[in-house]
Design a protein around this motif. Structure first.
Motif, PDB file in Angstrom:
ATOM      1  N   ILE A 200      29.069  32.310  51.725  1.00 45.24           N
ATOM      2  CA  ILE A 200      28.410  31.647  50.599  1.00 45.24           C
ATOM      3  C   ILE A 200      27.648  32.665  49.758  1.00 45.24           C
ATOM      4  CG2 ILE A 200      26.597  30.012  50.030  1.00 45.24           C
ATOM      5  CD1 ILE A 200      27.507  28.324  52.313  1.00 45.24           C
ATOM      6  N   THR A 201      27.003  33.630  50.440  1.00 45.55           N
ATOM      7  CA  THR A 201      26.219  34.635  49.719  1.00 45.55           C
ATOM      8  C   THR A 201      27.115  35.527  48.866  1.00 45.55           C
ATOM      9  OG1 THR A 201      24.681  34.579  51.530  1.00 45.55           O
ATOM     10  CG2 THR A 201      24.490  36.385  50.030  1.00 45.55           C
ATOM     11  N   THR A 202      28.332  35.803  49.354  1.00 48.87           N
ATOM     12  CA  THR A 202      29.249  36.591  48.529  1.00 48.87           C
ATOM     13  C   THR A 202      29.558  35.874  47.213  1.00 48.87           C
ATOM     14  OG1 THR A 202      30.222  37.345  50.588  1.00 48.87           O
ATOM     15  CG2 THR A 202      31.413  37.816  48.599  1.00 48.87           C
ATOM     16  N   GLY A 203      29.816  34.563  47.305  1.00 45.48           N
ATOM     17  CA  GLY A 203      30.049  33.801  46.076  1.00 45.48           C
ATOM     18  C   GLY A 203      28.838  33.789  45.163  1.00 45.48           C
ATOM     19  N   LEU A 204      27.635  33.668  45.779  1.00 42.67           N
ATOM     20  CA  LEU A 204      26.399  33.653  44.982  1.00 42.67           C
ATOM     21  C   LEU A 204      26.197  34.975  44.254  1.00 42.67           C
ATOM     22  CD1 LEU A 204      23.859  32.012  44.391  1.00 42.67           C
ATOM     23  CD2 LEU A 204      22.811  33.060  46.342  1.00 42.67           C
ATOM     24  N   MET A 205      26.534  36.088  44.939  1.00 40.79           N
ATOM     25  CA  MET A 205      26.387  37.402  44.301  1.00 40.79           C
ATOM     26  C   MET A 205      27.310  37.522  43.099  1.00 40.79           C
ATOM     27  SD  MET A 205      26.153  39.968  47.468  1.00 40.79           S
ATOM     28  CE  MET A 205      24.656  40.185  48.376  1.00 40.79           C
ATOM     29  N   VAL A 206      28.543  37.024  43.212  1.00 38.07           N
ATOM     30  CA  VAL A 206      29.461  37.113  42.072  1.00 38.07           C
ATOM     31  C   VAL A 206      28.951  36.284  40.904  1.00 38.07           C
ATOM     32  CG1 VAL A 206      31.797  36.644  41.332  1.00 38.07           C
ATOM     33  CG2 VAL A 206      31.411  37.629  43.528  1.00 38.07           C
ATOM     34  N   LEU A 207      28.411  35.076  41.214  1.00 38.40           N
ATOM     35  CA  LEU A 207      27.860  34.237  40.147  1.00 38.40           C
ATOM     36  C   LEU A 207      26.694  34.930  39.452  1.00 38.40           C
ATOM     37  CD1 LEU A 207      27.610  30.503  41.167  1.00 38.40           C
ATOM     38  CD2 LEU A 207      28.538  31.470  39.119  1.00 38.40           C
ATOM     39  N   PHE A 208      25.811  35.579  40.242  1.00 39.73           N
ATOM     40  CA  PHE A 208      24.661  36.238  39.629  1.00 39.73           C
ATOM     41  C   PHE A 208      25.059  37.466  38.842  1.00 39.73           C
ATOM     42  CE2 PHE A 208      21.830  33.470  41.692  1.00 39.73           C
ATOM     43  CZ  PHE A 208      20.666  33.580  40.984  1.00 39.73           C
ATOM     44  N   ALA A 209      26.166  38.128  39.271  1.00 40.78           N
ATOM     45  CA  ALA A 209      26.661  39.249  38.475  1.00 40.78           C
ATOM     46  C   ALA A 209      27.061  38.779  37.092  1.00 40.78           C
ATOM     47  CB  ALA A 209      27.845  39.902  39.174  1.00 40.78           C
ATOM     48  N   LEU A 210      27.643  37.581  37.001  1.00 39.98           N
ATOM     49  CA  LEU A 210      27.960  37.051  35.670  1.00 39.98           C
ATOM     50  C   LEU A 210      26.691  36.698  34.910  1.00 39.98           C
ATOM     51  CD1 LEU A 210      29.899  36.117  33.563  1.00 39.98           C
ATOM     52  CD2 LEU A 210      29.981  33.936  34.646  1.00 39.98           C
ATOM     53  N   LEU A 211      25.680  36.187  35.636  1.00 39.62           N
ATOM     54  CA  LEU A 211      24.437  35.785  34.975  1.00 39.62           C
ATOM     55  C   LEU A 211      23.727  36.991  34.387  1.00 39.62           C
ATOM     56  CD1 LEU A 211      23.733  32.837  35.076  1.00 39.62           C
ATOM     57  CD2 LEU A 211      21.942  33.358  36.674  1.00 39.62           C
ATOM     58  N   TYR A 212      23.765  38.140  35.112  1.00 35.74           N
ATOM     59  CA  TYR A 212      23.131  39.355  34.602  1.00 35.74           C
ATOM     60  C   TYR A 212      24.035  40.117  33.651  1.00 35.74           C
ATOM     61  CZ  TYR A 212      19.816  38.723  38.404  1.00 35.74           C
ATOM     62  OH  TYR A 212      18.878  38.235  39.252  1.00 35.74           O
ATOM     63  N   ARG A 213      25.333  39.769  33.601  1.00 33.46           N
ATOM     64  CA  ARG A 213      26.311  40.389  32.705  1.00 33.46           C
ATOM     65  C   ARG A 213      26.452  41.880  32.914  1.00 33.46           C
ATOM     66  NH1 ARG A 213      27.842  36.981  28.329  1.00 33.46           N
ATOM     67  NH2 ARG A 213      27.024  34.993  28.907  1.00 33.46           N
ATOM     68  N   ARG A 214      26.434  42.319  34.183  1.00 32.47           N
ATOM     69  CA  ARG A 214      26.683  43.733  34.447  1.00 32.47           C
ATOM     70  C   ARG A 214      27.715  43.836  35.557  1.00 32.47           C
ATOM     71  NH1 ARG A 214      21.229  46.553  35.593  1.00 32.47           N
ATOM     72  NH2 ARG A 214      22.591  48.320  35.981  1.00 32.47           N
ATOM     73  N   MET A 215      28.776  44.651  35.310  1.00 35.11           N
ATOM     74  CA  MET A 215      29.895  44.655  36.240  1.00 35.11           C
ATOM     75  C   MET A 215      29.576  45.407  37.531  1.00 35.11           C
ATOM     76  SD  MET A 215      33.799  45.705  35.780  1.00 35.11           S
ATOM     77  CE  MET A 215      34.108  45.499  34.074  1.00 35.11           C
ATOM     78  N   ILE A 216      28.539  46.273  37.510  1.00 31.18           N
ATOM     79  CA  ILE A 216      28.223  47.059  38.696  1.00 31.18           C
ATOM     80  C   ILE A 216      27.792  46.170  39.863  1.00 31.18           C
ATOM     81  CG2 ILE A 216      25.840  47.428  37.941  1.00 31.18           C
ATOM     82  CD1 ILE A 216      27.892  50.041  39.683  1.00 31.18           C
TER      83      ILE A 216
END
Lengths: 84, 122, 95, 168
Positions: A41-57
């Motif tokens: 679940i945390t892996t999915g949450l991290m991907v969602l937050f990467a979109l929220l912060y708009r940084r691919m790193i």
């Protein structure tokens, strides 16, 4: 971006339910399964937050989790089988 | 709000719903084997939906097209490694002596283990 | 939008504190290692929320694979359960 | 299934590593392509011995076509089975009927057995417990048929049609 609250609420509910199983679980394997679910679940949450912060790193952290998270579980399983 | 990001959000909603379902299965099922049945694989399908959906959503928002390839790589690695950990875990649970639920119907694995043990003694 | 993002940070901190208390209090050391893995997982995502992806990546690599394996080697060489006559559980569990 | 030549195995490893590099960097810049190609040449020199035993024979068009057909079929089976499990979780009476059954397989190669076990594990309702030779022991959440033939008919046959061609 309107539905983001719904997604985050469902993810939070899922995390808290699996934490309840970590607390209650009668055997150690139950707790281990619950922590494994929390990792996924945390892996999915991290991907969602990467979109929220708009940084691919930020996607790299999720990549590391996807590649390495099963090693710890396999160490536990080898111990339970009596191996190692 | 164009069509591509709407598709991505739909996939994310689908995946998040399966996350919720897998946590619910973790609570409701009676023994560790059934918990693993309902939990591990619903979570895998859910994260497949969330991760690929996020990639499509990001492309629809006008970000770089590298998002979709990178999320595809993450999804493929998750798809390869998650069943391996589930397989190792259920075998460790069986070998460490956790009994099956009392409503279970057959247990062929115990019969096979006893057969091989008798052959070893002879 | 931002308010709900903060909500999930609070929930993660709550999960981390609870998992740390479990990891200290459990008598089955294997379960304590599971609790420690949960603490490391949530620590990683808190680093992620604090905009430090490199630290989060290191924490993920160390916490997910290495530390659990090292602690399991230690348990294999010693024993799995704590003995009974040691200290009583703390007051926050007793009441 | 004999060993392929060294050159063929090396080239196959280079191709796979370069495709992974393309997906990870997601850039078609000339400099990135050059450094990726050089790196995959170097890494493949160390790892081709572990990575594959069949070499370029893996890239036969018939196998690629079957693999491309297998992916949507597998995803569809996964979604359908997940909805079935969702019904079992949400139903108030919990209609489950679990047990461990035994299956036989016709696959012979190790990679084929691994991917069959992963496919069985990922379609919920079934999870592979152990593999001894060609006997699969599977925990099934709703046992319809406890005999070996019936269980094999239900669980492994649909995947074996594809995997027999892909992995031999």
């Amino acid at each position: 971006m309107m539905g983001i609250n719904v997604y985050l609420a469902l993810i939070a509910i899922a995390t808290l339910l699996s934490l309840y199983r970590v607390f209650r679980g009668p055997t150690t394997v139950d707790r281990l399964v619950a922590v494994d679910i929390m990792t996924t679940i945390t892996t999915g949450l991290m991907v969602l937050f990467a979109l929220l912060y708009r940084r691919m790193i930020f996607l790299d952290v999720a990549l590391v989790y996807a590649v390495l998270a099963f090693l710890g579980v396999i160490a536990f399983a080898r111990y339970l089988e009596g191996g190692i | 709000m164009n069509a591509v990001s709407a598709l991505g959000e739909l996939l994310v909603l689908f995946g998040v719903f399966f996350y919720f379902l897998s946590a619910l299965g973790l609570i409701r099922m009676p023994d560790v084997y059934n918990r693993m049945q309902t939990a591990t694989k619903s979570a895998t399908l859910g994260s497949l939906g969330v991760i690929i959906g996020t990639g499509i959503w990001a492309v629809g928002e006008g970000l770089h097209w590298g998002w979709i390839t990178k999320t595809l790589v993450i999804a493929v690695f998750l798809l390869l490694t998650n069943p391996i950990s589930a397989h190792a875990l259920i075998r460790g649970a069986y070998k460490s002596g956790i009994p099956l639920w009392e409503g279970s119907v057959v247990d062929r694995y115990r019969e096979a283990l006893e057969e091989s043990r008798e052959e070893g003694e002879e | 939008m931002t308010s709900c993002v903060q909500c999930i940070e609070y929930i993660m901190v709550f999960v981390m504190i609870l998992a740390a208390v479990f990891a200290v209090e459990w008598k089955d050391l294997l379960a304590a290692v599971v609790g420690m893995a949960a603490v490391s997982l949530v620590a990683s995502i808190l680093f992620f929320f604090l905009q430090a992806p490199d630290v989060a990546m290191t924490e993920a690599a160390i916490g997910a694979a290495m530390s659990a394996a090292v602690f399991i080697f230690a348990i294999k060489r010693t024993q799995r359960y704590e003995t009974e006559e040691e200290e009583r559980p703390g007051w926050w569990i007793r009441w | 299934m004999g060993e392929a030549g060294k050159i063929s195995r090396y080239l196959y490893t280079v191709i796979v590593l370069f495709i992974i590099w393309l997906f990870l960097t997601s850039s078609l810049d000339a400099q990135e392509l050059e450094i990726g190609f050089i790196l995959s040449l170097i890494v493949a020199a160390f790892t081709y011995d572990l990575f594959t035993s069949r070499g370029l024979a893996n890239l036969h068009p018939r196998r690629i076509a079957y693999a491309a057909a297998y992916i949507p079929y597998f995803l569809w089976a996964m979604i359908m089975a997940n909805l079935d499990v969702a019904y079992r979780v949400l139903h108030p009476k919990r209609p489950i009927n679990p047990g461990i059954v035994e299956c036989k397989t016709v696959l012979s190669s190790d990679v084929g057995k691994l991917s069959l076990a992963n496919s069985i594990t990922l379609t919920p309702g079934t999870i592979t417990l152990d593999v001894i030779g060609d006997r699969y022991f599977i925990h099934w959440i709703d046992v319809k048929d406890a005999s070996i033939e019936g269980a094999s008919e239900n669980i492994t046959r649909p995947f074996e049609k594809f995997l027999k061609v892909i992995f031999g």
